[in-house]
Scaffold this motif. Sequence first.
Motif, PDB file in Angstrom:
ATOM      1  N   TYR A 207      -0.434  -7.529   6.492  1.00 43.72           N
ATOM      2  CA  TYR A 207      -1.386  -6.421   6.639  1.00 43.72           C
ATOM      3  C   TYR A 207      -1.278  -5.777   8.013  1.00 43.72           C
ATOM      4  O   TYR A 207      -1.448  -4.559   8.162  1.00 43.72           O
ATOM      5  CB  TYR A 207      -2.826  -6.883   6.410  1.00 43.72           C
ATOM      6  CG  TYR A 207      -3.821  -5.775   6.644  1.00 43.72           C
ATOM      7  CD1 TYR A 207      -3.923  -4.725   5.728  1.00 43.72           C
ATOM      8  CD2 TYR A 207      -4.611  -5.743   7.784  1.00 43.72           C
ATOM      9  CE1 TYR A 207      -4.802  -3.672   5.952  1.00 43.72           C
ATOM     10  CE2 TYR A 207      -5.494  -4.700   8.019  1.00 43.72           C
ATOM     11  CZ  TYR A 207      -5.588  -3.664   7.103  1.00 43.72           C
ATOM     12  OH  TYR A 207      -6.447  -2.628   7.322  1.00 43.72           O
ATOM     13  N   ASP A 208      -0.991  -6.567   9.034  1.00 48.58           N
ATOM     14  CA  ASP A 208      -0.898  -6.031  10.392  1.00 48.58           C
ATOM     15  C   ASP A 208       0.192  -4.972  10.485  1.00 48.58           C
ATOM     16  O   ASP A 208       0.040  -3.955  11.164  1.00 48.58           O
ATOM     17  CB  ASP A 208      -0.636  -7.158  11.397  1.00 48.58           C
ATOM     18  CG  ASP A 208      -0.916  -6.737  12.830  1.00 48.58           C
ATOM     19  OD1 ASP A 208      -1.650  -5.748  13.029  1.00 48.58           O
ATOM     20  OD2 ASP A 208      -0.418  -7.406  13.753  1.00 48.58           O
TER      21      ASP A 208
ATOM     22  N   GLU B  24      -0.676   2.694   9.594  1.00 44.14           N
ATOM     23  CA  GLU B  24      -1.804   3.546   9.196  1.00 44.14           C
ATOM     24  C   GLU B  24      -2.611   4.044  10.382  1.00 44.14           C
ATOM     25  O   GLU B  24      -2.967   5.227  10.448  1.00 44.14           O
ATOM     26  CB  GLU B  24      -2.716   2.770   8.242  1.00 44.14           C
ATOM     27  CG  GLU B  24      -3.881   3.593   7.714  1.00 44.14           C
ATOM     28  CD  GLU B  24      -4.700   2.861   6.668  1.00 44.14           C
ATOM     29  OE1 GLU B  24      -5.669   3.456   6.162  1.00 44.14           O
ATOM     30  OE2 GLU B  24      -4.374   1.704   6.360  1.00 44.14           O
ATOM     31  N   TYR B  25      -2.915   3.162  11.330  1.00 47.05           N
ATOM     32  CA  TYR B  25      -3.821   3.520  12.414  1.00 47.05           C
ATOM     33  C   TYR B  25      -3.132   4.007  13.683  1.00 47.05           C
ATOM     34  O   TYR B  25      -3.694   4.790  14.444  1.00 47.05           O
ATOM     35  CB  TYR B  25      -4.718   2.328  12.747  1.00 47.05           C
ATOM     36  CG  TYR B  25      -5.540   1.841  11.580  1.00 47.05           C
ATOM     37  CD1 TYR B  25      -6.235   2.740  10.774  1.00 47.05           C
ATOM     38  CD2 TYR B  25      -5.615   0.493  11.270  1.00 47.05           C
ATOM     39  CE1 TYR B  25      -6.981   2.305   9.690  1.00 47.05           C
ATOM     40  CE2 TYR B  25      -6.361   0.043  10.183  1.00 47.05           C
ATOM     41  CZ  TYR B  25      -7.043   0.946   9.396  1.00 47.05           C
ATOM     42  OH  TYR B  25      -7.778   0.513   8.326  1.00 47.05           O
ATOM     43  N   LYS B  26      -1.903   3.535  13.919  1.00 51.05           N
ATOM     44  CA  LYS B  26      -1.204   3.952  15.131  1.00 51.05           C
ATOM     45  C   LYS B  26      -0.051   4.897  14.853  1.00 51.05           C
ATOM     46  O   LYS B  26       0.581   5.407  15.779  1.00 51.05           O
ATOM     47  CB  LYS B  26      -0.703   2.727  15.896  1.00 51.05           C
ATOM     48  CG  LYS B  26      -1.813   1.851  16.464  1.00 51.05           C
ATOM     49  CD  LYS B  26      -1.279   0.773  17.386  1.00 51.05           C
ATOM     50  CE  LYS B  26      -0.774   1.339  18.691  1.00 51.05           C
ATOM     51  NZ  LYS B  26      -0.379   0.289  19.652  1.00 51.05           N
ATOM     52  N   GLY B  27       0.247   5.092  13.563  1.00 48.19           N
ATOM     53  CA  GLY B  27       1.309   6.021  13.205  1.00 48.19           C
ATOM     54  C   GLY B  27       2.703   5.524  13.512  1.00 48.19           C
ATOM     55  O   GLY B  27       3.648   6.314  13.623  1.00 48.19           O
TER      56      GLY B  27
ATOM     57  N   SER C  32       1.192  -3.026   8.030  1.00 45.52           N
ATOM     58  CA  SER C  32       0.632  -1.853   7.363  1.00 45.52           C
ATOM     59  C   SER C  32      -0.388  -1.149   8.248  1.00 45.52           C
ATOM     60  O   SER C  32      -0.401   0.091   8.349  1.00 45.52           O
ATOM     61  CB  SER C  32      -0.036  -2.271   6.045  1.00 45.52           C
ATOM     62  OG  SER C  32      -0.747  -1.193   5.465  1.00 45.52           O
ATOM     63  N   ALA C  33      -1.236  -1.915   8.908  1.00 44.72           N
ATOM     64  CA  ALA C  33      -2.281  -1.341   9.746  1.00 44.72           C
ATOM     65  C   ALA C  33      -1.709  -0.572  10.936  1.00 44.72           C
ATOM     66  O   ALA C  33      -2.221   0.491  11.312  1.00 44.72           O
ATOM     67  CB  ALA C  33      -3.214  -2.444  10.245  1.00 44.72           C
ATOM     68  N   LEU C  34      -0.643  -1.100  11.530  1.00 44.14           N
ATOM     69  CA  LEU C  34      -0.003  -0.406  12.651  1.00 44.14           C
ATOM     70  C   LEU C  34       0.561   0.939  12.206  1.00 44.14           C
ATOM     71  O   LEU C  34       0.543   1.918  12.959  1.00 44.14           O
ATOM     72  CB  LEU C  34       1.104  -1.266  13.253  1.00 44.14           C
ATOM     73  CG  LEU C  34       0.647  -2.464  14.092  1.00 44.14           C
ATOM     74  CD1 LEU C  34       1.827  -3.355  14.451  1.00 44.14           C
ATOM     75  CD2 LEU C  34      -0.053  -1.983  15.362  1.00 44.14           C
TER      76      LEU C  34
ATOM     77  N   THR D 237       1.455   3.177   3.146  1.00 42.32           N
ATOM     78  CA  THR D 237       2.162   2.605   4.296  1.00 42.32           C
ATOM     79  C   THR D 237       3.443   1.890   3.881  1.00 42.32           C
ATOM     80  O   THR D 237       4.537   2.431   4.010  1.00 42.32           O
ATOM     81  CB  THR D 237       1.244   1.626   5.053  1.00 42.32           C
ATOM     82  OG1 THR D 237       0.720   0.651   4.126  1.00 42.32           O
ATOM     83  CG2 THR D 237       0.108   2.366   5.736  1.00 42.32           C
TER      84      THR D 237
ATOM     85  N   ASN E 269       0.864  -1.169   0.000  1.00 45.22           N
ATOM     86  CA  ASN E 269       0.000   0.000   0.000  1.00 45.22           C
ATOM     87  C   ASN E 269       0.908   1.229   0.000  1.00 45.22           C
ATOM     88  O   ASN E 269       1.730   1.392   0.903  1.00 45.22           O
ATOM     89  CB  ASN E 269      -0.886  -0.002   1.249  1.00 45.22           C
ATOM     90  CG  ASN E 269      -1.896   1.143   1.259  1.00 45.22           C
ATOM     91  OD1 ASN E 269      -1.714   2.157   0.592  1.00 45.22           O
ATOM     92  ND2 ASN E 269      -2.961   0.979   2.034  1.00 45.22           N
TER      93      ASN E 269
END
Length: 354
Positions: free
Chosen positions: A284-285, A291-294, A287-289, A265, A262
């Motif tokens: 994905y985890d 995106e969502y936690k910066g 990437s998610a960390l 990220t 992505n």
Amino acid sequence: MKKLCLVILSLFTFLTVSAQDYANKITLVLHGGAGTITRANMSPEREKAYREILNMALQKGYEILKKGGTSVQAVEATIHVMEDSPLFNAGKGAVFTNEGRNELDASIMEGKTLKAGAIAGVTTIKNPISTAIAVMEKSPHVMMAGKGAEKFAKEQGLEIVDPSYFYTEARYKALLRAKEEEKTELDHDAKEEKEIKKNPKTGFLDNSELIFTEGKKFGTVGCVALDQFGNLAAGTSTGGMTNKKYGRIGDAPIIGAGTYANNATCAVSATGHGEYFIRSVVAYDISALMEYKGLSLQDAANEVVMKKLVERGGEGGVIALDRNGNVAMPFNSEGMYRGYIKSDGKSEILIYKD
């Protein structure tokens, strides 16, 4: 008309400047598997063989990026080198299933569009990563499996080979040993590592046939890349698990588990005990960390690989890359074949934990 010309000129200038900005950031990272890869298990000849092929793969992908190619093209070329080498559990060096077959999986994802393609359980496709790319670019689907994927590959003009192409003596002997022990091993069993005696003269493990089975190893190969357009891509290819049964599929062809990209990220390719990577949605985890936690790329990758996976009993590692050219290569096993090359042509190949 004059305004329209100015708009077009401004857009062209913006795109040119953007391309120049990322031309200084082009980066390519690869891995060739993780596991109990230690100096005690590695002779100078084996290490030299691995370093040479990993460097060849790095240079192949870098050449494409340097000439203005896309991240997807660079990932494909890099993985081709490893798929064509018997040193890795992907393509030519794929391990055998319980039925004595070689079943291959692969996936690709591009960060700009979030498009992805994957194939699983194929037995006649020479370079699975290319078919995964074809699924992404030339079909409305994300994943194809077995005979259907092979039919699609043939229709796309991709190289089809007789299953015998994937046969290697060492891999077949590994299957026979696994059957004798009546257990499933991940590319190579740790018990065998103890059984192979060291040569008293060299101090290294004996058995010249086992150049690529130097310890328990998760032999998936993968690559992530950032091109001059600022686009990320991630690809992964594997032969799966020695002595696997019932059409078992690991994380390599599963988007979000073994592969993810992505532009917002990062791009990630994983190698390890697939079942744990699937359940933890590892790629994905990370990437998610971000995106969502910066979290930074390194912090996010460490959080997943060095903490979450360890707590859940999963072994392996990842290579990850963000849009600024930052690289992360954490692993919780003894070693991981890995390397990267930056825009200035400087590269590094690493194998051991230390």
